[in-house]
Design an enzyme around this catalytic site. Structure first.
Site, PDB file in Angstrom:
ATOM      1  N   SER A 295      59.453  55.120  29.850  1.00  0.00           N
ATOM      2  CA  SER A 295      59.638  53.160  29.147  1.00  0.00           C
ATOM      3  C   SER A 295      57.961  53.240  28.731  1.00  0.00           C
ATOM      4  CB  SER A 295      60.263  52.797  29.884  1.00  0.00           C
ATOM      5  OG  SER A 295      60.510  51.851  28.812  1.00  0.00           O
TER       6      SER A 295
ATOM      7  N   ASP B 263      70.706  56.549  27.124  1.00  0.00           N
ATOM      8  CA  ASP B 263      69.888  55.204  27.076  1.00  0.00           C
ATOM      9  C   ASP B 263      69.952  54.557  25.210  1.00  0.00           C
ATOM     10  OD1 ASP B 263      68.242  53.016  27.638  1.00  0.00           O
ATOM     11  OD2 ASP B 263      66.327  54.582  27.572  1.00  0.00           O
TER      12      ASP B 263
ATOM     13  N   HIS C  81      68.383  55.204  30.779  1.00  0.00           N
ATOM     14  CA  HIS C  81      66.717  55.011  30.713  1.00  0.00           C
ATOM     15  C   HIS C  81      65.820  55.504  31.799  1.00  0.00           C
ATOM     16  CE1 HIS C  81      63.205  52.655  29.156  1.00  0.00           C
ATOM     17  NE2 HIS C  81      63.460  52.508  29.957  1.00  0.00           N
TER      18      HIS C  81
END
Ligand SMILES: *[C@@H]1O[C@H](CO)[C@@H](O)[C@H](O)[C@H]1NC(C)=O
Ligand SMILES: *[C@@H]1O[C@H](CO)[C@@H](O)[C@H](O)[C@H]1NC(C)=O
Ligand SMILES: *[C@@H]1O[C@H](CO)[C@@H](O)[C@H](O)[C@H]1NC(C)=O
Ligand SMILES: *[C@@H]1O[C@H](CO)[C@@H](O)[C@H](O)[C@H]1NC(C)=O
Ligand SMILES: *[C@@H]1O[C@H](CO)[C@@H](O)[C@H](O)[C@H]1NC(C)=O
Length: 437
Positions: A164, A351, A408
């Site tokens: 991320s 995601d 994610h």
């Protein structure tokens, strides 16, 4: 991990009273060979690290690569989520994880930037980094000191992974290593590559994909599409004007709008089942983490004293507000143009927030010598135990893995595929290279 902050406050309050006693005590934490400590990266700035030696069946741990693991947020320490939720030897209940990366690799968690987790600064927070470049410089200084102290690792293949927002920091970290290596040519480390997992490299590409993605998936109606799309256009205009603070404000509205327009959809994995409270499942661990990292784990490590470990450091997040929506795609270009490190981009296909559509966009827009080759190359399926677990595309040193059945957090959702990717790219391809040349 990129966090929706306005939801955070709510969950913190909701869960602190929900989870009571810490787990089973300190004993099980010690069953793996590990070391930890602080490195002073600047006067008054102390970075926490936690190293696990591999348990692979090799005669010397130096026979397996070292993976540095950075979390996102920005403001999330990897001592918590990364270690106990994703890849470390134990889960948050201190039970052995079925598969941990330390079974095949040496893993080094760093609480980064300075100020998060068990990392800390002396005095007030004027010493915490204010932008991605400062973060990269701190990480470089960390590595220099670490490698001097742990000389055995100097020749070990080194890979730096980030998830991320952590991916942005990894890119800058790698640029700092490349720049300084060029200048002094004295760091003998065996730096081999980076891994960018659902990484927020070029925010505008992700944001631009929200409305069409939601609509195509059937998660919003036409009105919902329009509301999301209008916000995305506003953010794009602000980013183009380099008004990053205002853009970050509108992005916050975007997050609230996504939650409102797609009730029950977990933006970290749009296929996940959500609680009726509509909170992404990630947040359900927040209270448990905060509790345990401040009790059992802190006592075991003997660090941090009275300082509070938090799941996400809000002050750090705030202090980086001008940086949040800046793209680091040019820094990826720098790496492609000036180094021969392997750049492994991987994206969990489910995601929503850091969606695969956006990842493809920023990769296609990169200016580098093989830009056209990338556009022409086709992706190939890869399988594990007879099932196709995703697609991979490679041109020169740049790779894109799209991982199926994962959102994610790829290691949480599809560890099999993740392990396959790492073994192939970090272990077997190395062996092949050494046989061929
Ligand atoms: C771990 O492995 C056991 C035995 O193969 C299996 O029953 C269990 O579901 C696995 N747990 C997870 C979290 O994958
Ligand atoms: C932080 O500390 C520095 C040096 O000690 C001092 O000059 C500064 O005023 C302090 N800032 C705040 C906000 O307290
Ligand atoms: C492992 O390898 C390192 C680096 O080559 C060496 O310094 C160390 O002594 C080795 N350890 C063992 C136990 O053989
Ligand atoms: C939903 O989450 C809340 C708060 O975390 C919890 O109290 C409740 O039991 C959960 N509901 C279900 C159906 O899991
Ligand atoms: C990388 O190289 C390409 C040419 O192949 C050039 O267009 C681009 O500007 C370069 N990017 C950086 C950041 O150096």
């Amino acid at each position: 991990m990129m966090l929706i902050r306005n939801d955070l406050q709510f969950v913190v309050i909701g869960l602190l009273c929900y989870f009571g006693q810490p787990g089973k005590g300190a004993e099980p934490l010690g069953s793996t060979e590990q070391e930890w400590g602080h490195v002073t990266v600047r006067r008054g700035a102390h970075m926490f690290w936690w190293l696990y030696y591999t348990t692979a069946d090799v005669s010397n741990y130096t026979e397996r690569p070292l993976i540095i693991w950075l979390q996102g947020g920005p403001g999330m320490p990897s001592s918590g989520y990364g270690n106990f939720m994703e890849i470390g030897p134990l889960d948050i209940n201190f039970e052995k994880r079925n598969y941990s990366l330390i079974q095949d690799f040496n893993v080094l968690f760093i609480d980064n930037p300075v100020g998060v987790g068990y990392s800390h600064v002396d005095g007030n927070d004027t010493k915490t980094p204010k932008n991605n470049e400062e973060i990269g410089e701190d990480l470089f200084r960390f590595l220099k000191i670490f490698m001097n102290r742990k000389e055995d690792f100097q020749n070990v293949p080194l890979y730096i992974f980030g998830e991320s927002y952590g991916g942005k920091m990894v890119v800058e970290f790698a640029c700092q290593i490349a720049k300084k290596k060029k200048k002094h040519n004295k760091h003998k480390w065996n730096f081999k590559g980076i891994g960018l997992g659902n990484s927020y490299i070029s925010p505008v590409e992700y944001i631009r994909s929200y409305a069409p993605l939601a609509h195509q998936l059937g998660l919003v109606d036409k009105q919902g599409f329009t509301r999301i799309d209008e916000l995305a256009k506003q953010i794009e205009v602000l980013i183009n004007k380099k008004d990053f603070e205002e853009a970050a404000d509108v992005e916050l509205t975007m997050m609230q709008t996504l939650v409102k327009e797609m009730p029950g959809v977990d933006v970290y994995n749009f296929n996940a089942r959500t609680n009726i409270s509509s909170e992404p499942s990630l947040f359900s661990y927040l209270g448990l983490f905060t509790e345990r990292m401040n009790s059992v784990v802190k006592e075991y490590l003997g660090v941090a004293g009275n300082r509070e470990w938090s799941f996400l450091n809000n002050d750090i997040y705030e202090s980086l507000s001008k940086d949040l929506l800046k793209s680091v795609a040019k820094r990826v270009e720098f790496l492609l143009n000036n180094t021969d490190i392997k750049i492994i981009v991987y994206n969990g296909a489910l995601d929503f927030l850091v969606n695969t559509a956006g990842t493809r966009l920023w990769i296609e827009n990169l200016k580098w010598k093989s830009r056209d080759k990338w556009k022409e190359a086709s992706q190939q399926p890869f399988s594990v135990d007879g099932y196709i677990e995703g697609h991979v595309k490679q041109v020169d040193n740049l790779l894109l893995y799209v991982i199926f059945r994962a959102g994610h957090s790829v290691p949480v959702d599809n560890m099999l595929a993740f392990k396959h990717m790492l073994m192939k790219e970090l272990v077997y391809s190395e062996l092949l290279t050494s046989i061929l040349y």
